[in-house]
Design a protein around this motif. Structure first.
Motif, PDB file in Angstrom:
ATOM      1  N   GLY A 166       0.800  -1.220   0.000  1.00 48.36           N
ATOM      2  CA  GLY A 166       0.000   0.000   0.000  1.00 48.36           C
ATOM      3  C   GLY A 166       0.833   1.271   0.000  1.00 48.36           C
ATOM      4  O   GLY A 166       0.340   2.342  -0.333  1.00 48.36           O
ATOM      5  N   HIS A 167       2.111   1.136   0.362  1.00 47.31           N
ATOM      6  CA  HIS A 167       2.958   2.332   0.450  1.00 47.31           C
ATOM      7  C   HIS A 167       4.013   2.391  -0.648  1.00 47.31           C
ATOM      8  O   HIS A 167       4.967   3.170  -0.567  1.00 47.31           O
ATOM      9  N   ILE A 168       3.819   1.577  -1.679  1.00 49.10           N
ATOM     10  CA  ILE A 168       4.624   1.747  -2.883  1.00 49.10           C
ATOM     11  C   ILE A 168       4.261   3.101  -3.501  1.00 49.10           C
ATOM     12  O   ILE A 168       3.076   3.450  -3.607  1.00 49.10           O
ATOM     13  N   LEU A 177      -1.216  13.079   0.218  1.00 42.71           N
ATOM     14  CA  LEU A 177      -0.611  12.711   1.503  1.00 42.71           C
ATOM     15  C   LEU A 177      -1.239  11.418   2.020  1.00 42.71           C
ATOM     16  O   LEU A 177      -2.457  11.270   2.037  1.00 42.71           O
ATOM     17  N   CYS A 178      -0.386  10.468   2.423  1.00 43.85           N
ATOM     18  CA  CYS A 178      -0.848   9.170   2.936  1.00 43.85           C
ATOM     19  C   CYS A 178      -0.814   9.179   4.468  1.00 43.85           C
ATOM     20  O   CYS A 178      -0.104   9.974   5.078  1.00 43.85           O
ATOM     21  N   ASN A 179      -1.559   8.243   5.078  1.00 47.51           N
ATOM     22  CA  ASN A 179      -1.542   8.112   6.546  1.00 47.51           C
ATOM     23  C   ASN A 179      -0.146   7.820   7.086  1.00 47.51           C
ATOM     24  O   ASN A 179       0.137   8.071   8.250  1.00 47.51           O
ATOM     25  N   CYS A 180       0.735   7.267   6.249  1.00 46.77           N
ATOM     26  CA  CYS A 180       2.076   6.901   6.706  1.00 46.77           C
ATOM     27  C   CYS A 180       3.002   8.119   6.764  1.00 46.77           C
ATOM     28  O   CYS A 180       4.123   8.018   7.265  1.00 46.77           O
ATOM     29  N   GLY A 181       2.542   9.257   6.218  1.00 45.10           N
ATOM     30  CA  GLY A 181       3.369  10.459   6.229  1.00 45.10           C
ATOM     31  C   GLY A 181       4.041  10.749   4.896  1.00 45.10           C
ATOM     32  O   GLY A 181       4.592  11.828   4.684  1.00 45.10           O
ATOM     33  N   LYS A 182       4.024   9.758   4.021  1.00 45.56           N
ATOM     34  CA  LYS A 182       4.623   9.876   2.703  1.00 45.56           C
ATOM     35  C   LYS A 182       3.560  10.398   1.715  1.00 45.56           C
ATOM     36  O   LYS A 182       2.377  10.430   2.026  1.00 45.56           O
ATOM     37  N   ARG A 183       3.993  10.757   0.518  1.00 52.33           N
ATOM     38  CA  ARG A 183       3.053  11.192  -0.516  1.00 52.33           C
ATOM     39  C   ARG A 183       3.054  10.213  -1.699  1.00 52.33           C
ATOM     40  O   ARG A 183       4.075   9.610  -2.001  1.00 52.33           O
ATOM     41  N   GLY A 184       1.898  10.125  -2.356  1.00 46.01           N
ATOM     42  CA  GLY A 184       1.815   9.373  -3.603  1.00 46.01           C
ATOM     43  C   GLY A 184       1.771   7.862  -3.443  1.00 46.01           C
ATOM     44  O   GLY A 184       2.018   7.116  -4.397  1.00 46.01           O
ATOM     45  N   CYS A 185       1.443   7.381  -2.215  1.00 43.80           N
ATOM     46  CA  CYS A 185       1.362   5.924  -1.973  1.00 43.80           C
ATOM     47  C   CYS A 185       0.182   5.305  -2.741  1.00 43.80           C
ATOM     48  O   CYS A 185      -0.850   5.951  -2.951  1.00 43.80           O
ATOM     49  N   LEU A 186       0.329   4.025  -3.085  1.00 48.92           N
ATOM     50  CA  LEU A 186      -0.757   3.281  -3.748  1.00 48.92           C
ATOM     51  C   LEU A 186      -2.067   3.414  -2.974  1.00 48.92           C
ATOM     52  O   LEU A 186      -3.133   3.554  -3.564  1.00 48.92           O
TER      53      LEU A 186
END
Ligand SMILES: [Zn+2]
Length: 308
Positions: A166-168, A177-186
């Motif tokens: 999910g975080h690729i 923005l993703c819940n993990c803090g990164k951007r553009g995650c699957l």
């Protein structure tokens, strides 16, 4: 009784699914208990052990009739220590010693793994993977979960963070923005919420992903573009995983997969576009088969293979 049972549980935010299984992965008995999140989840371990003892008691059995316990937990599991991190939804602090605490209560070997990885093991063993040892699982629900199984073993990585499909990163520029803090995650474009996100980027709004699929089926052009984009991002991620792992099957589950051919047919086309031909030759895409039982079946598999 002859052969010893496997015990398994799958700890979720609202309930804990529990089961006894045969060594071949047939469920003998399954039940669930509510997840008590009070006191930072401090009562969960004793509730699990008490529930196992009660069920064994009612059968006139003891823990001597159980070979090992497998547990799926809602956060990355440390492959060596069996501690859990990131289980914020049930209140556990990072590094919660789940394996150690359960082993003290149950006096049995306990093996813990992230819940998405357990689901992948379950589908590999008794579900759509059909026993083949090289399977990649993607669960498209509220988020996007994943698990990568190679030669019958879950790929954990150094600290349990492997298989986070999910975080690729699929949108390297201007990603959400993703819940993990990164951007553009699957997850920001292929989960149920991700599909609604894509629909918003088309300037439209829908209460849920199901509505987007319904509108696309009725001819809504924005809805059709969204489903194609979702399949494109998923296919890009899966193709690149296939190029590294060379799996026999990619198993797609979760609520979004219930859309069936509407998502699976474009997905297959994009996977083919992005997968190295020799890897594509042996690859098939399957819908998950085990539903909510995947977690306990995979946890039981983990307990079985770790004790032989
Ligand atoms: Zn992410």
């Amino acid at each position: 009784m002859g052969e010893k049972w496997l015990a398994a549980c799958d700890i979720g935010g609202t309930s804990i699914k529990m089961a006894f299984l045969t060594a071949d992965g047939d469920i003998i008995r399954k039940w669930s208990i509510p997840t008590d999140r009070t006191d930072s989840g401090a009562h969960i371990v004793s509730h699990i052990s008490r529930s196992f003892y009660n069920e064994l008691d009612s059968e006139g059995l003891t823990t001597a009739n159980v070979s090992a316990v497998g547990v799926g937990a809602p956060g990355p599991a440390d492959p060596v220590t069996g501690t859990i991190s990131g289980a914020v939804n049930i209140g556990w602090a990072n590094g919660y010693p789940l394996k150690k605490l359960l082993e003290e209560e149950l006096e049995l070997p306990v093996f813990v793994e992230n819940d998405a990885n357990c689901a992948a093991l379950g589908e590999m063993w008794r579900g759509a993977g059909n026993g083949t040892g090289d399977v990649v699982c993607v669960t498209l629900g509220t988020g996007v979960g994943g698990g990568v199984v190679s030669k019958g073993m879950i790929i954990t990585g150094v600290n349990g963070a492997a298989g986070e499909i999910g975080h690729i990163t699929v949108m390297p520029e201007n990603g959400l923005l993703c819940n993990c803090g990164k951007r553009g995650c699957l997850e920001t474009v292929a989960s149920a919420t991700g599909i609604v996100n894509l629909y918003k980027m088309e300037g439209k709004d829908a209460p849920d992903a199901r509505t987007v699929f319904e509108r696309a089926a009725e001819g809504d052009e924005a809805g059709k573009r969204v489903i194609d984009r979702c399949a494109f991002y998923l296919g890009l991620a899966i193709g690149n995983i296939a190029n590294v792992m060379n799996p026999a099957k990619v198993v797609v589950g979760g609520g979004v997969s219930e859309a069936g051919d509407a998502i699976l047919i474009p997905l297959e086309r994009y996977v083919r576009q992005f997968t190295f031909p020799r890897a594509m030759d042996v690859l098939s895409i399957e819908k998950a088969k085990l539903g909510n039982d995947a977690g306990v079946i995979g946890a039981a598999y983990l307990a079985k293979v770790m004790t032989v």
